[in-house]
Design a protein around this motif. Sequence first.
Motif, short mmCIF file in Angstrom:
data_model
loop_
_atom_site.label_atom_id
_atom_site.label_comp_id
_atom_site.label_asym_id
_atom_site.label_seq_id
_atom_site.Cartn_x
_atom_site.Cartn_y
_atom_site.Cartn_z
N UNK A 226 -48.91 -25.73 -11.38
CA UNK A 226 -47.52 -26.11 -11.42
C UNK A 226 -47.30 -27.75 -11.67
N UNK A 227 -48.21 -28.18 -12.63
CA UNK A 227 -48.35 -29.64 -12.61
C UNK A 227 -47.30 -30.25 -13.41
N UNK A 228 -46.34 -29.69 -14.07
CA UNK A 228 -45.12 -30.26 -14.61
C UNK A 228 -45.67 -30.67 -15.96
N UNK A 229 -45.21 -32.22 -16.18
CA UNK A 229 -45.81 -32.69 -17.49
C UNK A 229 -47.22 -32.73 -17.65
N UNK A 230 -48.04 -32.63 -16.72
CA UNK A 230 -49.52 -32.60 -16.50
C UNK A 230 -50.06 -31.15 -16.89
N UNK A 300 -47.28 -42.16 -22.41
CA UNK A 300 -47.79 -42.12 -21.15
C UNK A 300 -46.84 -41.47 -19.92
N UNK A 301 -47.06 -40.37 -19.74
CA UNK A 301 -46.35 -39.54 -18.73
C UNK A 301 -46.07 -40.62 -17.27
N UNK A 302 -47.06 -41.10 -17.16
CA UNK A 302 -46.98 -42.02 -15.72
C UNK A 302 -46.12 -43.06 -15.87
N UNK A 303 -45.80 -43.47 -16.97
CA UNK A 303 -44.84 -44.79 -17.29
C UNK A 303 -43.71 -44.80 -17.92
N UNK A 304 -43.31 -43.40 -17.68
CA UNK A 304 -41.87 -43.24 -18.51
C UNK A 304 -40.84 -44.09 -17.85
N UNK A 305 -39.76 -44.72 -18.93
CA UNK A 305 -38.48 -45.31 -18.43
C UNK A 305 -37.59 -45.35 -19.48
N UNK A 340 -41.13 -30.76 -18.64
CA UNK A 340 -42.06 -29.98 -19.53
C UNK A 340 -41.87 -28.42 -20.00
N UNK A 341 -41.01 -28.70 -21.12
CA UNK A 341 -40.40 -27.43 -21.68
C UNK A 341 -41.17 -26.75 -22.40
N UNK A 342 -40.96 -25.43 -22.34
CA UNK A 342 -41.70 -24.35 -23.26
C UNK A 342 -41.14 -24.37 -24.59
N UNK A 343 -42.02 -24.91 -25.65
CA UNK A 343 -41.69 -25.06 -26.96
C UNK A 343 -41.52 -23.51 -27.69
N UNK A 344 -40.33 -23.27 -27.61
CA UNK A 344 -40.11 -21.97 -28.16
C UNK A 344 -39.70 -21.57 -29.77
N UNK A 345 -39.64 -22.94 -30.32
CA UNK A 345 -39.52 -23.08 -31.74
C UNK A 345 -39.58 -24.56 -32.22
N UNK A 346 -40.47 -24.81 -33.07
CA UNK A 346 -40.78 -26.13 -33.55
C UNK A 346 -39.66 -26.78 -34.19
N UNK A 347 -38.86 -25.96 -34.82
CA UNK A 347 -37.82 -26.67 -35.70
C UNK A 347 -36.45 -26.82 -34.73
N UNK A 348 -36.64 -26.62 -33.37
CA UNK A 348 -35.45 -26.95 -32.63
C UNK A 348 -35.46 -28.46 -32.10
N UNK A 349 -34.10 -28.88 -31.82
CA UNK A 349 -34.08 -30.44 -31.42
C UNK A 349 -34.52 -30.06 -30.05
N UNK A 350 -34.57 -31.41 -29.27
CA UNK A 350 -34.91 -31.41 -28.03
C UNK A 350 -33.77 -30.94 -27.09
N UNK A 351 -32.49 -31.06 -27.64
CA UNK A 351 -31.56 -30.46 -26.67
C UNK A 351 -31.58 -28.99 -26.65
#
Length: 525
Positions: A226-230, A300-305, A340-351
């Motif tokens: 359950x490491x989230x983004x990791x 870098x996940x640890x340096x997100x801003x 850390x979202x599951x990528x259910x379709x490569x052509x979808x926008x992030x939203x």
Amino acid sequence: MRANPSTPSNASSSLGASPADFDLLVIGGGVNGAGVARDAAGRGLRTLLCEQSDLASATSSASTKLIHGGLRYLEYYEFRLVREALIERETLLRAAPHIIWPLRFVLPHHKALRPAWILRLGLFLYDHLGGRKLLPPTVSLDLRKAPAGGPLRPDFRRAFEYSDCWVEDSRLVALNALDAEERGAAIRTRTKVVAAEREGGLWRVSLEDRETGAREEVTARAIANAAGPWVSDVLTNVVRRNSGGSSLRLVKGSHVIVRKLYEGDHAYIFQNGDGRIVFAIPYETDFTLLGTTDTPYEDDIAAVEASENEVDYVLEAVGAYLAKPVTRSDVVRTYSGVRPLYDDAEDKSASAVTRDYVFDLDAPAEGAPLLSIYGGKITTYRKLAEHALGQLMDALGEKTRTWTAGAALPGGDIPNADFEGFFQGLSAEYPWMETAHLRRIARAYGTRAERVLNGASSMADLGRHFGGGLTEAELHYLRDVEWARTGEDVLWRRSKLALHLDEAAQRDVTAWMRAAAEAPAAIPA
């Protein structure tokens, strides 16, 4: 202080006879990991949770802090997710009415965007899809007459007002971890899982204490990643398995904290021209929380801003609705998290990428199971944990019952979830405390407030006062009970008091926590 034992106190309650130190190792101390550890411990599993930093130190403390169904997900036909989230909204409100409370949202109708009938239809579904019982329904507002219209531009004349809930997100994580520990789990913060390999039907796991550098080995019958983004990093670098990285989409959400923009305890939800929405939410009495963004993230996940462009985006989106301009001078702080979202379709926008959770179960016939968790929302963390335990128990060949649906979190056992009634009783017990101070304590700790106050009969009994109602008595509690080690742990995660204390006071808190960590007997007076 707790000793961070390697073997939990309920070691004798293992469901299956096994030479392993633990039945389940949970990697990650965010809301999903803490929720899984709590559920597992309550089922009698010998459970160890390892978090490489502090609890809720990443995504779970960087949310919009809402327990909500996700109104906009209806546009993407995520009906199952929205229904589950709406049901969970009231389940969690009952379980933790001190850190979760109802919040009304005002949605102005923007004539150039979604038609009013579409909004009303969506809100009708929102009201009825999840069997709403505790929260009031949607109503229509005439913004020319309703107080909520005051801060808005005069060309907005109609709005809809509906219900969702607010949550103190990082406290939700801490309370789940605390409940897990009290049910027998071992919670190890600042502990990194550096390697894990299958051996003789078990996982042999190498741990590193990130404060001392000490190494140790434990064994577990199963692992929940359950490491989230990791999550992919754990698969690649810890268990040495193909991560399936293409299934993970990292999306950054940034928020902006500004000085209070309007009076009232309601929030706003603003439609934006790009199809997204932005919230404006009352925050910590003196501020307004604005957000969020949805931006693909590969750094870098640890340096997100928050980037300058994101801040501009949020301010512009909110400024399109408010009569008074919102400028950079109003900004007090920004924060960002990586979802850390599951990528259910490569052509979808992030939203448009699903916010639903997805499991990847690796359970070879003769090997110990590994369950990796993708996606999820704070609102659905309890159901996620319940479903995760269902898969893990099946893989382990064990049978247990679900139990968390009606169980209060620590401090949440308030009769009828009536926080105001509870607070009135607490006020009668502590008439010498300032109302604002006592209310913050009650909100943070609920029925466990008296454990924090520790029999005090005056402010002097609480020790040194750092400002903002923060005293030594509370610091002792957070250090000894809630795994706080640093000033940041206290000021930004166990609370948001950094917004209310000046820099000198924050330095004093940090120095106190550092002295407590290094030599408890030398804590400064």
